[in-house]
Write a protein that holds these residues in place. Structure first.
Motif, PDB file in Angstrom:
ATOM      1  N   LYS A 475       0.813  -1.215   0.000  1.00  9.75           N
ATOM      2  CA  LYS A 475       0.000   0.000   0.000  1.00  9.75           C
ATOM      3  C   LYS A 475       0.848   1.267   0.000  1.00  9.75           C
ATOM      4  O   LYS A 475       0.439   2.296  -0.542  1.00  9.75           O
ATOM      5  CB  LYS A 475      -0.951  -0.010   1.204  1.00  9.75           C
ATOM      6  N   LYS A 476       2.039   1.171   0.592  1.00  8.22           N
ATOM      7  CA  LYS A 476       2.903   2.350   0.668  1.00  8.22           C
ATOM      8  C   LYS A 476       3.820   2.506  -0.543  1.00  8.22           C
ATOM      9  O   LYS A 476       4.280   3.615  -0.834  1.00  8.22           O
ATOM     10  CB  LYS A 476       3.761   2.277   1.934  1.00  8.22           C
ATOM     11  N   ASP A 477       4.104   1.381  -1.229  1.00 10.50           N
ATOM     12  CA  ASP A 477       5.118   1.454  -2.269  1.00 10.50           C
ATOM     13  C   ASP A 477       4.675   0.763  -3.559  1.00 10.50           C
ATOM     14  O   ASP A 477       4.257   1.408  -4.510  1.00 10.50           O
ATOM     15  CB  ASP A 477       6.429   0.840  -1.746  1.00 10.50           C
ATOM     16  N   THR A 478       4.729  -0.566  -3.588  1.00 11.79           N
ATOM     17  CA  THR A 478       4.574  -1.307  -4.848  1.00 11.79           C
ATOM     18  C   THR A 478       3.253  -1.006  -5.555  1.00 11.79           C
ATOM     19  O   THR A 478       3.225  -0.791  -6.769  1.00 11.79           O
ATOM     20  CB  THR A 478       4.700  -2.821  -4.590  1.00 11.79           C
ATOM     21  N   LEU A 479       2.149  -0.977  -4.801  1.00  9.56           N
ATOM     22  CA  LEU A 479       0.826  -0.700  -5.388  1.00  9.56           C
ATOM     23  C   LEU A 479       0.220   0.552  -4.753  1.00  9.56           C
ATOM     24  O   LEU A 479      -1.000   0.639  -4.557  1.00  9.56           O
ATOM     25  CB  LEU A 479      -0.099  -1.912  -5.200  1.00  9.56           C
ATOM     26  N   ARG A 480       1.080   1.499  -4.453  1.00 10.71           N
ATOM     27  CA  ARG A 480       0.681   2.681  -3.682  1.00 10.71           C
ATOM     28  C   ARG A 480      -0.517   3.415  -4.289  1.00 10.71           C
ATOM     29  O   ARG A 480      -1.494   3.725  -3.603  1.00 10.71           O
ATOM     30  CB  ARG A 480       1.874   3.637  -3.583  1.00 10.71           C
ATOM     31  N   ASP A 481      -0.453   3.694  -5.575  1.00 13.72           N
ATOM     32  CA  ASP A 481      -1.511   4.496  -6.190  1.00 13.72           C
ATOM     33  C   ASP A 481      -2.834   3.744  -6.282  1.00 13.72           C
ATOM     34  O   ASP A 481      -3.912   4.352  -6.197  1.00 13.72           O
ATOM     35  CB  ASP A 481      -1.056   4.987  -7.563  1.00 13.72           C
TER      36      ASP A 481
END
Length: 855
Positions: A475-481
């Motif tokens: 949620k914060k990085d890889t698939l954040r958006d």
């Protein structure tokens, strides 16, 4: 090719003269052909030996006995299997469909005996025939239909689904050859075919009448239907036949037996008679050979264009066949597909099956004439997506050109999905081009590519990670958006493993002790293991616990001596790291620790060091040069350490070739220390860490993946923690990481690296390990040098703890007692409640007559 009988006669360890003269047991014939009594089991075993194997006991090999016993057990699964399928159809239940490129099931015989409650009876039957059940179980091939945790997780989930009485089907590929059989030659990994089907597979049931056609290549055309409306038609270049093979998967102490359906690829026309008569013999079978390539090998090397094309063809092949199968099943009892999502929950196990989203849209729109919006609504409600990686480079991307060549209609559909999605996105977030670029299904840089993870996120109603940290980092990085756009879609589902295979079957003595003390309820509710905490201060219980661990170590040592010609000290600390070989998993960090200990001994031959046996196992991808070089380094270090008289048995390095499920069942119960030392923020979850801890091994590890939750459950005082956190790793890389600084400022580390760099472990080829040294000193992407000193210090704490056996035993008991959270039963319950909305369904065998079943 040598016949299976001759092959196994050469390998048979049974004294045939003893078999021929031993008295035959008395057998009472019963009316119930598939009864569970000892007498009926004896008769069935001998019948299958005679009528299926075509042999009597005077000539039978161990393999003949295995096949006869396998069919005996399969017969007892089929009653439940057929009734399970009939019940699902009759009651029109919602079914979980698990799509996975890997199913690393392990051997079936022992597990099926456990789940059917027949293990003790069959052991008795075999003894009455002067046979050893364990030796017979060893005859079963262990198919490598997976590469590690992904496939092993899928297998555990199937076990839990059946054990929890959840309607489910597993779908995958029936690979003719598994990942590969690993041999170690001169310290190097050598890959040879895993020919697990050489002598057939008694557990599977071919269903040729339920075959489906899968199209590939060609082009699309626009035609007009009878209403003069435009319609896209896919004109394929070739058509492949997908043949289903069903393997019954029984639950533990239930009547539920769910199917694992694996697809085999065959040509729609296997033989070109005209070409043969013209003397073109190769062309006569060319289509057959081309088609069968699709289900030939798991994960063909994708370093070439042909390899990449084959991988995409494999993925599409099994999802297309599976979706067609699911639609056929649905239409047997329903007039249309409007309620498809209400009765079918499809889980995408990583991005390998993500093309299923485009395929289901194609089937709805092109074959069943649904309008786009309704088809898309059903599709999104049907699919859920499990992400298994935090590394962006591991998320699949396929070139648009390859899609255009292999799946032209799907490329059009993906473009349409993307157009509609981005149009809506620009309405919601005008002028945010960065967001549009991030979320687009098409990557524009360095050649157009299709982002399969993005497709999975857009086309699914739920997205989950597989450990608490993993999900947060998604949620914060890889698939954040995506998480910002659809926070309600994201869930965490921490992985789990089945206690039936990984404790009851793998560690029978420990299972017996636990059951003696608290009953057997823990096998269906692993949280009940907490009850053994009350015995942690009981001297007799602790003594028996230590004795069981020691017996498991003896069993592993005997196995390695017998089958690998490796001798190990059962009184040493078994320090184990068995998993896929990868730089982020940091097997080479453990190698640095071994060299550190070796240097200490060389500096002071009388140094006090707790004796250790370092056990490694795992496979490197055939095209992964650095991983294969790490295997060579481990073996090269072992060659020096194991043969140096100064070491005097205090250190031993063993690389166990061809690590698989069956070998894991021996290693996990024998381990004292579990190495879970991946770079923080890189491991999604891990499942080996759970298997070790359940069997009483203590963990040395970083705050990565499920290690965090294991430490929370076991208690920080019962976990050996070291290393940077994920936040520290990110911050250090953001601010500039200079690994050479650690080398310059740490004399001990410098000595270790210099041993490698100067060719001490590669005499005659001093530059052999130069790529590893250069990577560590100038790049070190996985922060080995930053974590080195903390790791070495933590290993000293391990040695101190192991020297105090009373303390170590208590820590071991508490690790096992507190692992209830990591049962795959818990994971599946959460999926059923929060993502799939699938309740359990009881299977009753009362008044059921198979001959009247209408399937």
């Amino acid at each position: 090719m040598m016949s299976p009988r001759l092959f196994h006669q050469e390998q048979s360890m049974i004294d045939q003269s003893t078999l021929n003269t031993s008295p035959q047991p008395t057998i009472t014939i019963e009316d119930d052909r598939t009864g569970m009594s000892v007498a009926t089991l004896k008769r069935a075993f001998l019948d299958n030996l005679f009528y299926l194997q075509g042999i009597d006991r005077s000539q039978a090999t161990l393999y003949d006995y295995y096949v006869a016993l396998a069919y005996t057990i399969r017969d007892r699964l089929l009653h439940r299997f057929i009734k399970t399928v009939a019940t699902y159809k009759q009651e029109k239940v919602k079914v979980v469909c698990y799509l996975s490129a890997e199913f690393l099931m392990g051997r079936h015989l022992g597990n099926n005996l456990i789940n059917l409650g027949l293990y003790d009876k069959i052991d008795q039957v075999m003894k009455e025939f002067d046979l050893d059940l364990n030796e017979i179980i060893e005859q079963e091939p262990d198919p490598g239909l997976g590469n590690g945790g992904l496939g092993r997780l899928a297998a555990c989930f199937l076990d839990s689904l059946a054990s929890l009485e959840v309607p489910a089907i597993g779908y995958g590929i029936r690979y003719e050859f598994g990942i590969f059989h690993q041999r170690i030659q001169d310290g190097w990994q050598v890959e040879v075919p895993d020919n697990w089907l050489r002598f057939g597979n008694p557990w599977e049931i071919p269903r040729a009448d339920e075959s489906v056609e899968v199209k590939l290549g060609g082009h699309t055309e626009i035609i007009h239907n009878e209403k003069n409306q435009p319609k896209v038609v896919w004109i394929p270049e070739r058509t492949i036949l997908a043949i289903p093979y069903d393997t019954p998967v029984p639950g533990y102490q239930t009547n539920t037996v769910n199917p694992l359906r694996l697809w085999k690829a065959e040509a729609s026309e296997e033989f070109n008679f005209e070409a043969f008569n013209s003397g073109l013999y190769d062309r006569a079978v060319a289509e057959k050979m081309d088609a069968e390539t699709i289900s030939k090998v798991l994960y063909p090397n994708d370093n070439t264009p042909a390899g990449r094309e084959l991988r995409l063809a494999q993925q599409y092949f099994f999802v297309s066949a599976s979706l067609q199968d699911l639609i056929r099943i649905h239409l047997r009892t329903h007039p249309n597909l409007d309620t498809f999502y209400e009765l079918t929950a499809i889980q995408l196990n990583d991005t390998h099956p993500a093309v299923a989203i485009a395929e289901l849209m194609r089937l709805f729109v092109d074959r069943y004439d649904y309008d786009w919006d309704k088809a898309w609504d059903i599709t999104q409600k049907t699919f859920a997506y499990t992400n298994h990686t935090l590394m962006p480079e591991a998320l699949e991307r396929w070139s648009v050109d390859l899609f255009a060549k292999l799946l032209p209609r799907h490329l059009e559909i993906i473009y349409e999905i993307n157009h509609r999605f981005l149009t809506g996105l620009q309405t919601w977030f005008p002028n945010d081009e960065a967001l549009v670029e991030s979320l687009s299904l098409i990557e524009e840089n360095h050649g157009k590519k299709i982002r399969m993870a993005n497709l999975a996120c857009v086309g699914s109603h739920a997205i989950n990670g597989v450990a608490a940290l993993h999900t947060e980092l998604l949620k914060k990085d890889t698939l954040r958006d995506f998480a910002k756009l659809w926070p309600q879609k994201f869930f965490n589902k921490t992985n789990g493993v089945t206690p039936r295979r990984w404790i009851l079957l793998s560690n029978p003595e420990l299972s017996a002790l636990v059951t003696e003390k608290i009953g057997d309820g823990w096998l269906k509710n692993l949280d009940e293991m907490r009850q053994i905490e009350k015995f942690v201060d009981d001297p007799e219980f602790c003594r028996r616990w230590r004795e069981i661990k020691q017996n498991n170590k003896r069993n592993l040592a005997a196995y390695l001596l017998k089958y690998r010609n490796v001798q190990i000290d059962v009184n040493s600390l078994f320090d184990v790291q068995v998993k896929r070989i990868h730089e982020y998993k940091r097997q080479h960090l453990a190698a640095l620790e071994i060299i550190h200990l070796y240097n200490r001994i060389k500096q002071n031959p009388h140094a006090e060091i707790v004796p250790r046996t370092f056990i490694f196992g795992g496979k490197a991808a055939p095209g992964y040069f650095m991983a294969k070089l790490i295997i060579k380094l481990i073996n090269a270090v072992g060659e020096v350490v194991n043969n140096d008289p100064d070491v005097r048995g205090r250190l031993k390095v063993v690389f166990v070739s061809n690590f698989n499920v069956s070998l894991g069942q021996r290693i996990y119960p024998a381990a004292d220390l579990s190495e879970q030392i991946s770079t923080a923020g890189k491991e999604a979850s891990g499942t080996g860490n759970m298997k070790f801890a359940m069997n009483g091994a203590l963990t040395i590890g970083t705050l990565d993946g499920a290690n965090i939750e294991i430490r929370e459950e076991a208690g920080p005082e019962n976990f050996f923690l070291f290393g940077l956190t994920a936040e520290q790793v990110y911050a250090m890389k953001e601010n500039g990481y200079h690994p050479h600084t650690y080398y310059d400022n740490n004399f001990d580390l410098k000595a270790v690296i210099d041993r490698i760099a100067h060719g001490y472990f590669s005499p005659g080829n001093p530059n052999l390990f130069h790529p590893i040294v250069e990577s560590l000193l100038h790049h070190d992407p996985y922060m080995l040098l930053a974590d080195y000193q903390a790791y070495v210090g933590c290993q000293d704490e391990v040695s101190k703890a192991y020297a105090d056996q009373d303390r170590w035993t208590k820590m071991s008991i508490l690790n096992s007692a507190r692992m209830g959270k990591f049962s795959s039963d818990r994971t599946i319950r959460e999926y059923c409640k929060e993502i799939w909305d699938v309740p359990p369904v009881k299977i009753s065998l009362d008044e059921y007559h198979p001959e009247y079943a209408d399937l």
